[in-house]
Design an enzyme around this catalytic site. Structure first.
Site, PDB file in Angstrom:
ATOM      1  CG  HIS A  18      12.275 -29.498 -55.294  1.00  0.00           C
ATOM      2  ND1 HIS A  18      12.247 -29.431 -56.672  1.00  0.00           N
ATOM      3  CD2 HIS A  18      13.308 -28.701 -54.916  1.00  0.00           C
ATOM      4  CE1 HIS A  18      13.214 -28.638 -57.091  1.00  0.00           C
ATOM      5  NE2 HIS A  18      13.863 -28.173 -56.041  1.00  0.00           N
ATOM      6  CD  GLU A  19      14.358 -27.970 -51.301  1.00  0.00           C
ATOM      7  OE1 GLU A  19      15.568 -28.249 -51.357  1.00  0.00           O
ATOM      8  OE2 GLU A  19      13.857 -27.042 -51.959  1.00  0.00           O
ATOM      9  CG  HIS A  22      17.925 -30.428 -54.227  1.00  0.00           C
ATOM     10  ND1 HIS A  22      18.490 -30.463 -55.487  1.00  0.00           N
ATOM     11  CD2 HIS A  22      16.944 -29.477 -54.281  1.00  0.00           C
ATOM     12  CE1 HIS A  22      17.868 -29.586 -56.271  1.00  0.00           C
ATOM     13  NE2 HIS A  22      16.932 -28.992 -55.566  1.00  0.00           N
TER      14      HIS A  22
END
Length: 411
Positions: A18-19, A22
């Site tokens: 997820h990170e 980003h």
């Protein structure tokens, strides 16, 4: 220990991916990413690579990518402050030393009159009684209490980027979770095969009616009890409805046809013969299985959210970290296939939850970016920051509530 390790790996993978979404899209947009963190709270381990510090933190309840400009810069240089400056070969400032300047004899000491590290990138001040002005390198670092912090010119800050670039960097996190689920499920399909709806015998279970009758994996079922079989579902339907009743299977094997009597055993109220559905390990079939199952997981989660908001499902049924740890532990006990399927479902869940239009979540940030796109100018950063702070506080309270629910439910 295996189950505990599985929990750590599953949660670490979900948050990491997820990170990472980003981080990659933010860097692609030219945003300075100060920290990439897995977990919250005190640091356990960290290292610096390039412009970013990579950190492992104590509490396994999430992670974050700290982008320049999202929060006010915490280091300020004031008028009248003495700073030490070091330069590159082109005369640009590379290091701005704020503390223990005497420990850096190579530094030029300047009493600051003006320091613009966002737009003009210069420092003006007094050196040996004369006014001086020095250009600052866009990747200069500030040294304070033996800690280095890279400056963030405005064009490297989150707020300087276009609406599309910012929205993409925010959406990339949830998107990465959907992609992870697809990859995990596709991998399962390639490794173990994907169920196909054809009237073909799959793997047989020893000492069960199908194996005892001589049926083998790959046999094509032409008919059962005189009824033609066109799909696997046709076989399941007639076998399930005939517990204890002898059925005649007409089989085709290696070009030859023959009949085999099979009597389904009774399990509960249905009949079973101890055979799995046929599978296919084709890449296309595995990819289709990954995409369809990811969609089905998403659909199920949205349905549950709808029931939650309409009151059909009480808040007490929600699970927090404790509940998810418990379910992951049980999934690990049931083997790799179940664990991977559960990890894929969790990944989809994480992506959907983060897209909810709630402050402090990715969805809430996308709402503010959307409002900015409609009105043509950004919302006051302080007001937006306050909304996200309140949203974060609400989420922390919600986590405490569902964690208490989990403790009561499981312990």
């Amino acid at each position: 220990m295996v189950q505990v390790l599985a929990i750590v790996l599953v949660f670490g993978l979900l948050v990491f991916i997820h990170e990472l979404g980003h981080l990659l899209l933010a860097k692609r947009a030219g945003i300075l990413c100060r920290e990439f963190a897995i977990g919250m709270g005190p640091k356990l381990f960290s290292f610096v690579k390039g412009e970013t510090r990579y950190t492992l933190r104590l509490l396994p309840i999430g992670g974050f990518v700290r982008m320049a400009g999202e929060d006010p810069e915490v280091i300020e240089i004031h008028h009248g402050q003495d700073v030490g400056l070091t330069f590159d070969k082109d005369g640009k400032v590379t290091h701005i030393i704020l503390t223990n300047i005497r420990n850096h004899p190579e530094a030029t000491v300047v009493t600051v009159k003006e320091a613009d590290l966002e737009h003009q990138l210069l420092i003006r001040g007094i050196e040996d009684g004369e006014e001086v002005s020095y250009p600052v390198h866009p990747k200069a670092v500030i040294l304070q209490h033996n800690q280095e912090t890279q400056i963030a010119p405005y064009d490297r800050q989150f707020g300087s980027k276009t609406v599309g670039q910012r929205a993409t960097a925010i959406f990339a996190g949830p998107l990465a979770n959907f992609l992870l689920a697809f990859v995990l499920l596709t991998g399962l399909g390639l490794a173990y095969g994907v169920p196909v709806d054809k009237p073909i015998i799959g793997q047989t279970i020893p000492d069960q009616p199908a194996a005892q009758a001589g049926l083998k994996q790959g046999d094509k079922v032409l008919s059962v009890a005189g009824k033609p079989m066109n799909t696997w579902k046709d076989i399941v339907q007639i076998v399930s409805a005939s517990p204890g009743k002898e059925l005649t299977f007409v089989i085709e094997r290696e070009g030859e046809q023959f009949s085999v009597p099979v009597t389904p055993v009774k399990e509960g109220e249905i009949g079973k013969i101890g055979v799995y559905s046929p599978t296919s390990k084709s890449p296309l079939g595995a990819a289709k299985y990954g995409a369809v199952t990811t969609y089905e997981f998403s659909k199920l989660i949205y349905q549950m959210l709808g029931k939650l908001f309409t009151g059909q499902v009480p808040v007490q049924e929600l699970s927090g970290p404790v509940g998810i740890f418990n379910y992951t532990y049980k999934a690990a006990e049931n083997g790799l296939v179940v664990l991977v399927q559960w990890a894929a479902a969790l990944s989809v869940n994480l992506g959907i939850m983060n897209l909810l239009p709630l402050p402090a979540l990715d969805g809430g940030r996308l709402v503010f970016i959307g409002i900015e796109a409609l009105r043509g100018r950004p919302i006051d950063p302080q007001k937006e920051g306050m909304v996200h702070f309140l949203g974060f506080a609400f989420l922390m309270v919600l986590i405490l509530v569902v964690t208490w629910n989990d403790i009561q439910r499981f312990f």
